[in-house]
Scaffold this motif. Structure first.
Motif, PDB file in Angstrom:
ATOM      1  N   SER A 437       0.887  -1.182  -0.092  1.00 21.08           N
ATOM      2  CA  SER A 437      -0.238   0.100  -0.047  1.00 21.08           C
ATOM      3  C   SER A 437       0.797   1.196  -0.070  1.00 21.08           C
ATOM      4  O   SER A 437       0.403   2.586  -0.356  1.00 21.08           O
ATOM      5  CB  SER A 437      -0.948   0.181   1.225  1.00 21.08           C
ATOM      6  N   LEU A 461      -9.046   4.206  -0.185  1.00 22.67           N
ATOM      7  CA  LEU A 461      -9.648   4.646   1.263  1.00 22.67           C
ATOM      8  C   LEU A 461      -9.782   3.508   1.804  1.00 22.67           C
ATOM      9  O   LEU A 461      -9.726   3.059   3.143  1.00 22.67           O
ATOM     10  CB  LEU A 461     -10.797   5.630   0.929  1.00 22.67           C
ATOM     11  N   GLU A 462     -10.720   2.498   1.127  1.00 26.14           N
ATOM     12  CA  GLU A 462     -10.881   0.873   1.823  1.00 26.14           C
ATOM     13  C   GLU A 462      -9.919   0.098   2.135  1.00 26.14           C
ATOM     14  O   GLU A 462      -9.904  -0.303   3.332  1.00 26.14           O
ATOM     15  CB  GLU A 462     -11.728   0.277   0.552  1.00 26.14           C
ATOM     16  N   SER A 463      -8.881   0.176   1.447  1.00 23.85           N
ATOM     17  CA  SER A 463      -7.621  -0.377   1.644  1.00 23.85           C
ATOM     18  C   SER A 463      -6.790   0.080   2.909  1.00 23.85           C
ATOM     19  O   SER A 463      -6.435  -0.552   3.684  1.00 23.85           O
ATOM     20  CB  SER A 463      -6.612  -0.040   0.322  1.00 23.85           C
ATOM     21  N   LYS A 464      -6.975   1.497   3.157  1.00 22.78           N
ATOM     22  CA  LYS A 464      -6.372   2.250   4.395  1.00 22.78           C
ATOM     23  C   LYS A 464      -6.965   1.779   5.867  1.00 22.78           C
ATOM     24  O   LYS A 464      -6.307   1.209   6.402  1.00 22.78           O
ATOM     25  CB  LYS A 464      -6.230   3.474   4.194  1.00 22.78           C
ATOM     26  N   LYS A 465      -8.421   1.454   5.505  1.00 24.16           N
ATOM     27  CA  LYS A 465      -9.402   1.253   6.549  1.00 24.16           C
ATOM     28  C   LYS A 465      -9.185  -0.305   7.033  1.00 24.16           C
ATOM     29  O   LYS A 465      -9.108  -0.467   8.153  1.00 24.16           O
ATOM     30  CB  LYS A 465     -10.890   1.368   6.234  1.00 24.16           C
ATOM     31  N   ALA A 466      -8.997  -0.998   5.884  1.00 24.57           N
ATOM     32  CA  ALA A 466      -8.505  -2.506   6.163  1.00 24.57           C
ATOM     33  C   ALA A 466      -7.388  -2.691   6.752  1.00 24.57           C
ATOM     34  O   ALA A 466      -7.183  -3.784   7.759  1.00 24.57           O
ATOM     35  CB  ALA A 466      -8.670  -3.225   4.656  1.00 24.57           C
ATOM     36  N   SER A 467      -6.408  -1.918   6.591  1.00 20.23           N
ATOM     37  CA  SER A 467      -4.931  -2.231   7.189  1.00 20.23           C
ATOM     38  C   SER A 467      -4.971  -1.552   8.602  1.00 20.23           C
ATOM     39  O   SER A 467      -4.148  -2.023   9.430  1.00 20.23           O
ATOM     40  CB  SER A 467      -3.969  -1.450   6.425  1.00 20.23           C
ATOM     41  N   ASN A 468      -5.895  -0.651   8.688  1.00 20.72           N
ATOM     42  CA  ASN A 468      -5.825   0.034  10.187  1.00 20.72           C
ATOM     43  C   ASN A 468      -6.862  -1.165  11.109  1.00 20.72           C
ATOM     44  O   ASN A 468      -6.696  -1.416  12.136  1.00 20.72           O
ATOM     45  CB  ASN A 468      -6.607   1.260  10.153  1.00 20.72           C
TER      46      ASN A 468
END
Length: 468
Positions: A437, A461-468
């Motif tokens: 990412s 944005l979806e990827s960032k939420k998933a990694s958090n």
């Protein structure tokens, strides 16, 4: 009966005169052997065959002339015929070691090296002069080399040395075997043993220096090359190797002196000229560095290291126009050199000559340079040029070599969105974010318009939420 060079020349003159006039002259068998040997050494196979034919007509019972015939048949890959003659000779003289040597030669040429070894060992057993078996041991050693059996090759090359301390070919082969086995310590031990008996053998000192150089013991390497030079002060190879050691010790002035000695002793070599150039560059003497780099390419226009050295010299000094001049000259001389094309592409890119740079990267790929940066650099330039379809094709080829590579996936994503292939764009962008990412900046750098697309923002944005 011994023949002098004068006798041999007279025999050759008479023989060649006979061929021209078609007169039949008599030669004894030794004369024929010398004539045949001369022609074989000089690669004159047709004349050697004529001499064998005439020789056998005059001396039909000569074993040696038949052995020469076998030698010719081996050269012509006529192994069955060679074997037939050798079998007849063996019946006539079952203890003739030369018959077994030729038999081994026939086997070796057919890649039957183990059988060749067995046959040569039988020849050694038959030898009436064991103290003169150096050549036979060397042949056995070579057969073991063909089999990549370096340990046994060493044993037989050492036997060569034991019977003939001047067999430097065997000494080279022993060191070669140790090198292949990465046994530098054993090579050093053996060479020191050899030098104890031959303290003025420049070949052994030179080989010893190379071994110390390989294990980065530069002080001992320097001393060994000094002894090689003391043993033979015209030994060009020792001065060259000493120069390389002095470079490692950062004694560039002394290195230059040694390289320059080789220029005085022999025809200037491009290697020595190139190394002098590099030494002057390390000393900050740019004028002399360029002078010797130019001498290098003048001496050998096909030596890529010379062209690369002078091109990189100007690149380091940000003189890209001069660098481009030299790399273009190199490409004109050797258009299939991948190192030239890669450098050609890099320089053109620095000068913002994008079409030329793209051509350089394309040629690099065509010539087999499949490094990741070559694919990426070419695709980035194609993107800048608006050649999206070619860029896509280039990246898909890159993906075959580097599957699951985030840098490729981001570029594929951006390109697919650019050419309105949204589903493929989404697929590759999700792949890219999953793989790494942190590389998402590639989208903003190469495809700023794509980055602003709502679907792209949503996926990131979806990827960032998933990694958090």
């Amino acid at each position: 009966m011994q023949y002098s060079h004068e006798d041999e020349n007279l025999s050759l003159t008479r023989f060649e005169s006979m061929l021209k006039t078609n007169d039949i002259l008599f030669f004894d068998s030794n004369e024929f052997e010398n004539i045949i040997h001369h022609y074989l050494e000089n690669g004159k196979i047709a004349l050697a065959k004529r001499a064998i034919k005439l020789g056998q007509e005059q001396h039909p019972s000569s074993i040696n002339l038949s052995l020469f015939q076998v030698e010719i048949l081996v050269i012509e890959n006529k192994f069955v015929e060679a074997d037939e003659i050798l079998e007849k000779l063996h019946q006539l003289e079952p203890n003739n070691e030369e018959v077994f040597i030729q038999k081994a030669n026939v086997l070796s040429k057919q890649d039957l090296h183990q059988k060749a070894i067995h046959t040569l060992l039988h020849a050694i057993d038959l030898s009436s002069t064991p103290e003169d078996n150096s050549d036979l041991y060397a042949l056995v050693g070579m057969e073991f080399l063909f089999l990549d059996d370096f340990q046994n090759a060493i044993i037989y090359f050492k036997k060569c040395i034991e019977t003939d301390m001047t067999d430097y070919g065997a000494l080279h082969n022993i060191v070669y075997c140790y090198d292949f086995l990465n046994k530098n310590s054993e090579a050093i031990e053996y060479l020191n043993w050899f030098i104890d008996s031959n303290p003025y053998c420049e070949v052994a000192w030179h080989q010893l220096g190379r071994q110390y150089f390989a294990i980065k013991d530069y002080e001992k390497a320097n001393a060994a090359f000094d002894f090689a030079i003391i043993s033979d002060d015209t030994f060009v190879g020792a001065y060259i190797e000493k120069g390389k050691v002095l470079e490692k010790l950062k004694l560039y002035h002394q290195a230059i002196e040694n390289y320059k000695i080789t220029l005085a002793l022999d025809e200037p070599t491009s290697f020595a000229l190139l190394r002098i150039g590099h030494c002057y560059e390390k000393l900050g003497n740019d004028d002399l560095a360029v002078q010797f780099f130019k001498k290098t390419i003048d001496d050998d226009a096909l030596l890529d290291k010379g062209w690369l050295a002078i091109t990189k010299f100007y690149m380091k000094r940000l003189n890209y126009q001069k660098a481009l001049y030299y790399i273009k000259s190199a490409v004109n001389i050797d258009g299939d050199n991948v190192l030239y094309w890669k450098l050609y592409a890099t320089i053109n890119k620095r000068l913002n000559f994008l079409e030329e740079a793209e051509h350089g990267y394309k040629r690099s790929l065509e010539l087999g340079n499949y490094e990741l940066d070559t694919w990426l650099e070419r695709s980035d330039i194609l993107i800048s040029l608006g050649e999206y379809e070619i860029a896509l094709k280039n990246l898909k080829e890159a993906l075959e070599f580097y599957p699951e590579n985030a840098e490729i996936e981001y570029r594929l994503a951006g390109l697919h969105f650019k050419v309105s292939e949204e589903s493929k764009g989404r697929f590759h962008l999700k792949n890219a974010l999953f793989l790494n990412s942190e590389y998402s900046f590639i989208i903003s750098e190469l495809f700023p318009n794509v980055e602003q697309m709502p679907i792209v923002k949503a996926i990131i944005l979806e990827s960032k939420k998933a990694s958090n």
